[in-house]
Design a protein around this motif. Structure first.
Motif, mmCIF file in Angstrom:
data_model
loop_
_atom_site.group_PDB
_atom_site.id
_atom_site.type_symbol
_atom_site.label_atom_id
_atom_site.label_comp_id
_atom_site.label_asym_id
_atom_site.label_seq_id
_atom_site.Cartn_x
_atom_site.Cartn_y
_atom_site.Cartn_z
ATOM 1 N N GLU A 119 0.859 -1.174 0.069
ATOM 2 C CA GLU A 119 0.125 0.055 -0.015
ATOM 3 C C GLU A 119 0.964 1.266 0.264
ATOM 4 O O GLU A 119 0.558 2.288 -0.637
ATOM 5 N N TYR A 120 1.988 1.182 0.699
ATOM 6 C CA TYR A 120 2.931 2.396 0.885
ATOM 7 C C TYR A 120 3.449 2.510 -0.555
ATOM 8 O O TYR A 120 3.674 3.625 -0.892
ATOM 9 N N VAL A 121 3.788 1.619 -0.979
ATOM 10 C CA VAL A 121 4.693 1.541 -2.368
ATOM 11 C C VAL A 121 3.794 2.166 -3.550
ATOM 12 O O VAL A 121 4.192 3.095 -4.301
ATOM 13 N N ALA A 122 2.508 1.646 -3.260
ATOM 14 C CA ALA A 122 1.614 2.039 -4.668
ATOM 15 C C ALA A 122 1.407 3.647 -4.155
ATOM 16 O O ALA A 122 1.063 4.407 -5.194
ATOM 17 N N LEU A 123 1.110 4.203 -3.004
ATOM 18 C CA LEU A 123 0.914 5.367 -2.774
ATOM 19 C C LEU A 123 1.970 6.321 -2.922
ATOM 20 O O LEU A 123 1.899 7.382 -3.728
ATOM 21 N N MET A 124 3.338 5.853 -2.761
ATOM 22 C CA MET A 124 4.439 6.769 -3.300
ATOM 23 C C MET A 124 4.584 6.448 -4.894
ATOM 24 O O MET A 124 4.740 7.799 -5.437
ATOM 25 N N ASP A 125 4.234 5.754 -5.327
ATOM 26 C CA ASP A 125 4.274 5.693 -7.002
ATOM 27 C C ASP A 125 3.200 6.574 -7.469
ATOM 28 O O ASP A 125 3.464 7.243 -8.508
ATOM 29 N N GLY A 126 1.903 6.671 -6.747
ATOM 30 C CA GLY A 126 0.871 7.310 -7.054
ATOM 31 C C GLY A 126 1.239 8.952 -7.186
ATOM 32 O O GLY A 126 0.847 9.654 -8.022
ATOM 33 N N LEU A 127 2.097 9.191 -6.027
ATOM 34 C CA LEU A 127 2.286 10.527 -5.676
ATOM 35 C C LEU A 127 3.062 11.330 -6.676
ATOM 36 O O LEU A 127 3.147 12.282 -7.229
ATOM 37 N N GLN A 128 4.090 10.309 -7.554
ATOM 38 C CA GLN A 128 4.822 10.850 -8.458
ATOM 39 C C GLN A 128 4.205 11.256 -9.741
ATOM 40 O O GLN A 128 4.568 11.858 -10.516
ATOM 41 N N ASP A 129 3.063 10.649 -10.058
ATOM 42 C CA ASP A 129 2.142 10.735 -10.999
ATOM 43 C C ASP A 129 1.483 12.269 -11.113
ATOM 44 O O ASP A 129 0.606 12.537 -11.977
ATOM 45 N N ILE A 130 1.231 12.783 -9.887
ATOM 46 C CA ILE A 130 0.422 13.893 -9.916
ATOM 47 C C ILE A 130 1.027 15.076 -10.264
ATOM 48 O O ILE A 130 2.251 15.409 -9.972
ATOM 49 N N ASP A 131 0.391 15.733 -10.879
ATOM 50 C CA ASP A 131 0.875 17.208 -11.539
ATOM 51 C C ASP A 131 0.835 18.356 -10.594
ATOM 52 O O ASP A 131 -0.148 18.510 -9.959
ATOM 53 N N PRO A 132 2.076 18.692 -10.155
ATOM 54 C CA PRO A 132 1.938 19.694 -9.343
ATOM 55 C C PRO A 132 1.200 20.983 -9.719
ATOM 56 O O PRO A 132 0.678 21.708 -8.795
#
Length: 67
Positions: free
Chosen positions: A54-67
């Motif tokens: 779950e943590y790994v998926a969260l971190m991966d997802g945060l990288q895809d967020i457009d600032p």
């Protein structure tokens, strides 16, 4: 994800260790020490895996967020 980490003292310590490594990586990049930054990043990746998928998926997802 936070509830999973917060509820487990070992995972809480691992999370704190990840934060410390993150700071060290930033310092290594500031000193243009890419080799050290890469080594620390590898250690951080291994620690992140111990926090669970779950943590790994969260971190991966945060990288895809457009600032």
């Amino acid at each position: 994800v936070l509830e999973i980490i917060k509820g487990d003292k070992a995972k809480t310590q691992t999370y704190c260790d990840i934060l410390k490594l993150s700071e060290q990586i930033e310092q290594a990049y500031e000193k243009n020490d890419d080799k050290m930054a890469d080594e620390l990043s590898h250690k951080m990746d291994k620690l992140e895996e111990t926090l669970g998928p779950e943590y790994v998926a969260l971190m991966d997802g945060l990288q895809d967020i457009d600032p």
